[in-house]
Design a protein around this motif. Structure first.
Motif, PDB file in Angstrom:
ATOM      1  N   THR A   1       0.870  -1.179   0.000  1.00  0.00           N
ATOM      2  CA  THR A   1       0.000   0.000   0.000  1.00  0.00           C
ATOM      3  C   THR A   1       0.904   1.225   0.000  1.00  0.00           C
ATOM      4  O   THR A   1       2.137   1.107   0.017  1.00  0.00           O
ATOM      5  N   LEU A   2       0.289   2.396   0.031  1.00  0.00           N
ATOM      6  CA  LEU A   2       1.059   3.625   0.110  1.00  0.00           C
ATOM      7  C   LEU A   2       1.471   3.946   1.544  1.00  0.00           C
ATOM      8  O   LEU A   2       2.187   4.913   1.779  1.00  0.00           O
ATOM      9  N   ASP A   3       1.023   3.150   2.497  1.00  0.00           N
ATOM     10  CA  ASP A   3       1.437   3.345   3.885  1.00  0.00           C
ATOM     11  C   ASP A   3       2.913   2.966   4.012  1.00  0.00           C
ATOM     12  O   ASP A   3       3.347   1.951   3.492  1.00  0.00           O
ATOM     13  N   THR A   4       3.635   3.796   4.728  1.00  0.00           N
ATOM     14  CA  THR A   4       5.085   3.607   4.774  1.00  0.00           C
ATOM     15  C   THR A   4       5.546   2.927   6.053  1.00  0.00           C
ATOM     16  O   THR A   4       4.896   2.994   7.094  1.00  0.00           O
ATOM     17  N   ASP A   5       6.666   2.268   5.935  1.00  0.00           N
ATOM     18  CA  ASP A   5       7.397   1.710   7.064  1.00  0.00           C
ATOM     19  C   ASP A   5       8.858   1.933   6.745  1.00  0.00           C
ATOM     20  O   ASP A   5       9.359   1.423   5.733  1.00  0.00           O
ATOM     21  N   ARG A   6       9.551   2.692   7.566  1.00  0.00           N
ATOM     22  CA  ARG A   6      10.905   3.119   7.229  1.00  0.00           C
ATOM     23  C   ARG A   6      11.869   1.942   7.105  1.00  0.00           C
ATOM     24  O   ARG A   6      12.924   2.067   6.501  1.00  0.00           O
ATOM     25  N   PHE A   7      11.531   0.789   7.666  1.00  0.00           N
ATOM     26  CA  PHE A   7      12.372  -0.399   7.547  1.00  0.00           C
ATOM     27  C   PHE A   7      11.908  -1.319   6.419  1.00  0.00           C
ATOM     28  O   PHE A   7      12.485  -2.386   6.219  1.00  0.00           O
ATOM     29  N   GLY A   8      10.861  -0.945   5.717  1.00  0.00           N
ATOM     30  CA  GLY A   8      10.362  -1.807   4.653  1.00  0.00           C
ATOM     31  C   GLY A   8       9.537  -2.979   5.134  1.00  0.00           C
ATOM     32  O   GLY A   8       9.274  -3.918   4.371  1.00  0.00           O
ATOM     33  N   ARG A   9       9.093  -2.978   6.400  1.00  0.00           N
ATOM     34  CA  ARG A   9       8.299  -4.085   6.936  1.00  0.00           C
ATOM     35  C   ARG A   9       6.887  -4.060   6.356  1.00  0.00           C
ATOM     36  O   ARG A   9       6.303  -3.002   6.134  1.00  0.00           O
ATOM     37  N   SER A  10       6.335  -5.226   6.161  1.00  0.00           N
ATOM     38  CA  SER A  10       4.919  -5.356   5.794  1.00  0.00           C
ATOM     39  C   SER A  10       4.180  -5.962   6.987  1.00  0.00           C
ATOM     40  O   SER A  10       4.741  -6.761   7.738  1.00  0.00           O
ATOM     41  N   TRP A  11       2.899  -5.567   7.157  1.00  0.00           N
ATOM     42  CA  TRP A  11       2.116  -5.942   8.332  1.00  0.00           C
ATOM     43  C   TRP A  11       0.850  -6.655   7.892  1.00  0.00           C
ATOM     44  O   TRP A  11       0.118  -6.169   7.031  1.00  0.00           O
ATOM     45  N   GLN A  12       0.597  -7.814   8.496  1.00  0.00           N
ATOM     46  CA  GLN A  12      -0.574  -8.626   8.170  1.00  0.00           C
ATOM     47  C   GLN A  12      -1.742  -8.310   9.097  1.00  0.00           C
ATOM     48  O   GLN A  12      -1.537  -7.941  10.257  1.00  0.00           O
ATOM     49  N   PRO A  13      -2.974  -8.486   8.626  1.00  0.00           N
ATOM     50  CA  PRO A  13      -4.134  -8.372   9.527  1.00  0.00           C
ATOM     51  C   PRO A  13      -4.131  -9.513  10.538  1.00  0.00           C
ATOM     52  O   PRO A  13      -3.587 -10.586  10.285  1.00  0.00           O
ATOM     53  N   ASP A  14      -4.745  -9.280  11.687  1.00  0.00           N
ATOM     54  CA  ASP A  14      -4.658 -10.249  12.788  1.00  0.00           C
ATOM     55  C   ASP A  14      -5.780 -11.276  12.804  1.00  0.00           C
ATOM     56  O   ASP A  14      -5.764 -12.189  13.645  1.00  0.00           O
ATOM     57  N   ILE A  15      -6.738 -11.173  11.905  1.00  0.00           N
ATOM     58  CA  ILE A  15      -7.944 -11.986  12.005  1.00  0.00           C
ATOM     59  C   ILE A  15      -7.655 -13.484  11.950  1.00  0.00           C
ATOM     60  O   ILE A  15      -8.339 -14.288  12.590  1.00  0.00           O
ATOM     61  N   ASP A  16      -6.620 -13.897  11.222  1.00  0.00           N
ATOM     62  CA  ASP A  16      -6.311 -15.326  11.096  1.00  0.00           C
ATOM     63  C   ASP A  16      -5.557 -15.864  12.300  1.00  0.00           C
ATOM     64  O   ASP A  16      -5.326 -17.079  12.396  1.00  0.00           O
ATOM     65  N   PHE A  17      -5.207 -15.008  13.235  1.00  0.00           N
ATOM     66  CA  PHE A  17      -4.413 -15.439  14.383  1.00  0.00           C
ATOM     67  C   PHE A  17      -5.192 -15.385  15.700  1.00  0.00           C
ATOM     68  O   PHE A  17      -4.725 -15.915  16.699  1.00  0.00           O
ATOM     69  N   ARG A  18      -6.355 -14.744  15.681  1.00  0.00           N
ATOM     70  CA  ARG A  18      -7.179 -14.715  16.884  1.00  0.00           C
ATOM     71  C   ARG A  18      -7.841 -16.063  17.095  1.00  0.00           C
ATOM     72  O   ARG A  18      -8.302 -16.690  16.133  1.00  0.00           O
ATOM     73  N   THR A  19      -7.925 -16.498  18.339  1.00  0.00           N
ATOM     74  CA  THR A  19      -8.568 -17.792  18.610  1.00  0.00           C
ATOM     75  C   THR A  19     -10.072 -17.654  18.725  1.00  0.00           C
ATOM     76  O   THR A  19     -10.785 -18.651  18.640  1.00  0.00           O
ATOM     77  N   GLN A  20     -10.605 -16.420  18.905  1.00  0.00           N
ATOM     78  CA  GLN A  20     -12.048 -16.250  18.930  1.00  0.00           C
ATOM     79  C   GLN A  20     -12.630 -16.532  17.553  1.00  0.00           C
ATOM     80  O   GLN A  20     -11.966 -16.383  16.523  1.00  0.00           O
ATOM     81  N   VAL A  21     -13.866 -16.960  17.526  1.00  0.00           N
ATOM     82  CA  VAL A  21     -14.553 -17.206  16.259  1.00  0.00           C
ATOM     83  C   VAL A  21     -14.633 -15.902  15.482  1.00  0.00           C
ATOM     84  O   VAL A  21     -14.994 -14.860  16.034  1.00  0.00           O
ATOM     85  N   HIS A  22     -14.295 -15.992  14.191  1.00  0.00           N
ATOM     86  CA  HIS A  22     -14.285 -14.791  13.369  1.00  0.00           C
ATOM     87  C   HIS A  22     -15.662 -14.148  13.393  1.00  0.00           C
ATOM     88  O   HIS A  22     -16.695 -14.804  13.208  1.00  0.00           O
ATOM     89  N   GLY A  23     -15.679 -12.822  13.620  1.00  0.00           N
ATOM     90  CA  GLY A  23     -16.951 -12.114  13.652  1.00  0.00           C
ATOM     91  C   GLY A  23     -17.650 -12.171  14.990  1.00  0.00           C
ATOM     92  O   GLY A  23     -18.779 -11.717  15.141  1.00  0.00           O
ATOM     93  N   SER A  24     -17.016 -12.757  16.013  1.00  0.00           N
ATOM     94  CA  SER A  24     -17.623 -12.867  17.338  1.00  0.00           C
ATOM     95  C   SER A  24     -17.904 -11.477  17.895  1.00  0.00           C
ATOM     96  O   SER A  24     -17.112 -10.542  17.731  1.00  0.00           O
ATOM     97  N   ASP A  25     -19.055 -11.329  18.569  1.00  0.00           N
ATOM     98  CA  ASP A  25     -19.444 -10.041  19.121  1.00  0.00           C
ATOM     99  C   ASP A  25     -18.545  -9.610  20.268  1.00  0.00           C
ATOM    100  O   ASP A  25     -18.570  -8.451  20.684  1.00  0.00           O
ATOM    101  N   SER A  26     -17.733 -10.543  20.784  1.00  0.00           N
ATOM    102  CA  SER A  26     -16.868 -10.192  21.912  1.00  0.00           C
ATOM    103  C   SER A  26     -15.639  -9.409  21.487  1.00  0.00           C
ATOM    104  O   SER A  26     -14.996  -8.766  22.314  1.00  0.00           O
ATOM    105  N   VAL A  27     -15.261  -9.451  20.201  1.00  0.00           N
ATOM    106  CA  VAL A  27     -14.083  -8.762  19.699  1.00  0.00           C
ATOM    107  C   VAL A  27     -14.482  -7.394  19.152  1.00  0.00           C
ATOM    108  O   VAL A  27     -15.429  -7.285  18.364  1.00  0.00           O
TER     109      VAL A  27
END
Length: 635
Positions: free
Chosen positions: A221-247
Motif C-alpha cells: 500500500t502507500l502506507d510507509t514503514d521506514r524499515f520496509g516491513r509489511s504488516w498482516q491483519p490479525d484476524i487469522d491469528f485470533r482464537t475467537q470465532v471470526h466475527g464474534s461479538d466479543s471482539v
C-alpha cells in the motif's frame, strides 16, 4: 522450518485488492540510504505502480529465467518472472551475492517465491534457502496449492559478517530452486534489542497489525514503514470465532506520539488501530517450530478517549501460560502514545505460541504483535580461505556445473563445494578447508598464488587436467601432506618452498618441469613416502634423473653459477681499473713542458737571424770608428 509452516502461517498471499492501486508518489527510501530491490528473471530494470525501481538480477547470479504460467494474475512486475537453477547446468548450490554491504550493520531481507507451474511439470521443487551460510527454511514438495499458485513472501533481519553477503539455494536431486524477487534494506544496527539478538538471524514468524483489515506496508500500500516491513491483519491469528461479538476493533485518525523513532522506527499506522474484547481474555495463537527461541514484540497505544487516567485499563500478558507482565498503557505513556515491549521465549516445547491478554481492570487491548525466531548464525569459512577459493575458482576456470558459489564450506549440514572437504576448527567457531580433489575435471587454467592462504590444506589433487603456468611458491603450507599435480602442462621449476611442507606423497610426473630438484623433495621417497617426477625431460639433479649442468638448475643459473659470474665480473672490472691506474700514472711521470717541434724550429731560425743582424751592426760600428766617412755625415 518446513514449507507448510513457512508458507501457510507466515506467508502473504498475493490476492489483495490494493495491488490494483496506482501511485505517482515516491515512498521514502531506506532510512540509511542502502537498499536493493531485485526482480529475478528479468534483463532490464523496471518500475512498479508504487514507484519502486526494481533491478535486473543478471549481475547478481547465474541460473536461467522464466515467466509464470499466468502472469496477468500478478499485478507487480516483480511477481511475474522468476529465476531457476537446474543442477545439470549450475550444480546443486547457487547464490545471489550482495557486494559492498558494510559490516556491523543490520538489514531486512524480503523474498517472494511462486511456482505457478512455470515449467509445466505440475510439481514444485524441493530446496533449502540460506543466508550467509545459515539455513533459514526448507521448501519441500508438494507445496500447498494456494502457495504454489499465488506465491508467498518471507522476511528476516540479519547482520553482515563480511562485506559480501550471499543468499544461497540448495537443490535436492534434480530439482531446480526458484526465486521471484528479493529486497535488501538497511536498518538501524541497534534495532530489535540488538544486544539480546546478537549472533542471531531474526526470522519473521508473524508480524501482525491488530484491527487492520488488509496487508499494508511498502510494496503493498502507500502506507510507509521506514524499515520496509509489511504488516498482516490479525484476524487469522485470533482464537475467537471470526466475527464474534466479543471482539471489538478500535481505530483513530489522531496522531500517535512516540512513533517513527530510532532505533526501531515503528510506523504510526500500527498504533492507530487496536483490538479489545468485552470478555476477560483476548487470545492469539502463532505456529512455530519447537525447540527454538523466539523474540516476541508487543505494541500498545491507548486510543480509547474514554480512558483518562491510570488504573482504568490494566491487564496481564501471558505467553504459553506464563505470566510475564502486568500492563497499564496510560500509566506508561498516557493517551495516544506508543508503548512497546519485548520478551525472549526460550526453547519452546510445542509448535504453538499462545499469547493471552487477561483482564485485571477494564478490558485488554493490543495494537500489534511481532514474533521472530532467533536462528543462531552457523559457522562459516575463514574469510581468507574464502578469498583463496574464489581466486582458485577463477584461475582454474572451474565450470558452472560444479556449483562453486557462496561459502565453500557453509552450511556445514550441506556438502561443501564439489571436490572440497572442510573441517571445523579446534574452537568449533569457523570452518577450514582441508582437501581439494579436482582430478580429471577438464580444468584449463593455472594455480593461483592465493592458494597459500589455505593454511589448513592437507591434500591437493589437480591431476589429469590441462593446467599451465608455474607451481606457485606459496604452495608450501606446513599442513600439506599429499600433492598430486601429475599429467598437466606445468612449467618452470619445483619451488624450494615445498621443502617446508610435511609432504608424504609428491606426484609431479608428466609435466613440463625443468631445473634442479630440491633434495628435500626427493628425500620424501627416501623416508618412506612416495614421489614420482618422471615424464619431465628437463628435471635433473637427483638419482634416476640426469645430472644438472654445473651452473644450471631450476631452469636457470644456479646459485653457484651466479656467484661465479659475479666474481668473474668483479675480477675483470678490477683488471680494467688496474690498467687504467697504471696508464694514468705513467702519463703523469712522462709529461714534457717543452714547446712542440714546429715552434722550436721557428724559434731557432729567429735566433739565427738575430745573431747575423747583430754581427753586421758591430762591423759597421767598427768601420766608423776607423775614420771611414759615414754616408750619413755631411761633407
Amino acid at each position: 522450518m518446513t514449507l507448510p509452516q513457512f508458507f501457510i502461517i507466515y506467508s502473504i498471499i498475493i490476492t489483495f485488492f490494493f495491488f490494483f492501486c496506482n501511485s505517482t508518489s515516491t515512498p521514502p527510501s531506506s532510512l540509511y540510504g542502502l537498499s536493493y530491490h531485485i526482480n529475478c528473471g528479468t534483463t532490464t530494470n523496471t518500475t512498479d505502480s508504487f514507484n519502486t525501481t526494481w533491478l535486473s538480477d543478471r549481475f547478481f547470479t547465474g541460473g536461467s529465467t522464466a515467466v509464470v504460467s499466468e502472469p496477468l494474475r500478478f499485478h507487480l512486475p516483480s511477481e511475474q518472472t522468476l529465476r531457476y537453477f537446474p543442477s545439470s547446468s549450475y550444480g546443486k548450490k547457487n547464490c545471489y551475492s550482495f557486494p559492498s554491504l558494510p559490516p556491523s550493520s543490520r538489514y531486512l531481507l524480503r523474498t517472494f517465491t511462486v511456482y505457478d507451474n512455470y515449467d509445466a511439470k505440475s510439481r514444485p521443487p524441493s530446496f533449502d534457502v540460506a543466508i550467509a551460510g545459515t539455513i533459514l527454511f526448507s521448501c519441500r514438495s508438494p507445496w500447498p496449492e494456494s502457495v504454489a499458485r499465488d506465491g508467498a513472501y518471507f522476511d528476516l533481519f540479519f547482520s553482515v559478517k563480511n562485506f559480501t553477503t550471499n543468499l544461497c539455494f540448495y537443490g535436492f536431486a534434480t530439482d531446480a530452486p526458484i526465486i521471484s524477487s528479493m529486497e535488501v534494506i538497511e536498518v538501524d544496527p541497534a534495532s530489535y534489542g540488538a544486544v539480546s539478538a546478537a549472533g542471531n538471524i531474526l526470522v519473521n514468524y508473524g508480524r501482525i497489525s491488530c484491527g487492520s483489515s488488509d496487508q499494508w506496508g511498502p510494496g503493498f500500500t502507500l502506507d510507509t514503514d521506514r524499515f520496509g516491513r509489511s504488516w498482516q491483519p490479525d484476524i487469522d491469528f485470533r482464537t475467537q470465532v471470526h466475527g464474534s461479538d466479543s471482539v471489538h476493533v478500535l481505530s483513530t485518525e489522531n496522531a500517535i506520539d512516540g512513533t517513527d523513532r530510532e532505533p526501531n522506527f515503528f510506523p504510526m499506522k500500527l498504533y492507530q488501530s487496536a483490538v479489545t474484547v468485552s470478555e476477560d481474555v483476548l487470545e492469539y495463537e502463532l505456529s512455530v517450530d519447537a525447540k527454538m527461541d523466539y523474540l516476541v514484540w508487543l505494541h500498545f497505544a491507548e486510543i480509547d478517549s474514554s480512558v483518562k487516567s491510570e488504573g482504568e485499563r490494566v491487564f496481564d500478558v501471558l505467553i504459553n501460560e506464563r505470566n510475564l507482565s502486568r500492563i497499564d498503557i496510560y500509566k506508561e505513556v498516557g493517551s495516544f502514545a506508543a508503548f512497546s515491549m519485548y520478551y525472549t521465549v526460550k526453547n519452546l516445547s510445542s509448535s504453538v505460541l499462545k499469547l493471552k491478554f487477561v483482564t485485571v481492570v477494564g478490558a485488554p487491548l493490543i495494537s500489534g504483535i511481532e514474533n521472530y525466531a532467533l536462528v543462531p548464525n552457523d559457522p562459516s569459512t575463514v574469510p581468507e580461505q574464502v578469498r583463496a577459493m574464489k581466486a582458485l575458482k577463477d584461475s582454474l576456470r572451474v565450470p558452472d556445473r560444479m556449483g562453486w558459489n557462496g561459502d565453500p564450506c557453509a552450511p556445514y549440514s550441506w556438502d561443501a563445494w564439489e571436490g572440497v572437504t572442510c573441517l571445523m576448527n579446534k574452537d568449533k567457531a569457523v570452518l577450514v578447508i582441508s582437501e581439494i580433489d579436482l582430478g580429471s575435471q577438464g580444468l584449463k587454467g593455472y594455480i593461483s598464488d592465493e592458494i597459500g592462504l589455505l593454511s589448513d590444506l592437507v591434500s591437493l589433487n589437480l591431476s589429469s587436467n590441462s593446467l599451465e603456468g608455474n607451481i606457485p611458491s606459496a604452495l608450501g603450507q606446513k599442513s600439506l601432506i599429499q600433492l598430486d599435480l601429475s599429467n598437466n602442462q606445468l612449467m618452470g621449476s619445483i619451488p624450494d618452498s615445498l621443502a617446508s611442507s610435511s609432504l608424504r606423497l609428491v606426484l609431479l610426473n608428466d609435466n613440463l618441469l625443468e631445473g634442479r630438484v630440491p633434495e628435500e623433495i626427493y628425500s620424501v621417497g627416501v623416508h618412506g613416502g612416495a614421489i614420482d617426477l618422471s615424464g619431465n625431460k628437463d628435471l635433473c639433479g637427483v638419482p634416476s634423473l640426469p645430472s644438472c649442468p654445473m651452473f644450471w638448475e631450476h631452469g636457470g643459473l644456479s646459485t653457484g653459477g651466479k656467484i661465479a659470474i659475479s666474481l668473474s665480473c668483479l675480477f675483470v672490472l678490477f683488471v680494467i681499473l688496474l690498467v687504467v691506474y697504471f696508464y694514468i700514472k705513467r702519463k703523469k711521470n712522462d709529461y714534457d713542458f717543452g714547446l712542440p717541434p714546429e715552434l722550436m724550429s721557428l724559434a731557432a731560425k729567429r735566433n739565427k737571424y738575430q745573431r747575423q743582424k747583430s754581427l753586421m751592426l758591430l762591423e759597421l760600428e767598427s768601420q766608423h770608428a776607423k775614420g771611414f766617412p759615414s754616408p750619413f755625415t755631411p761633407q
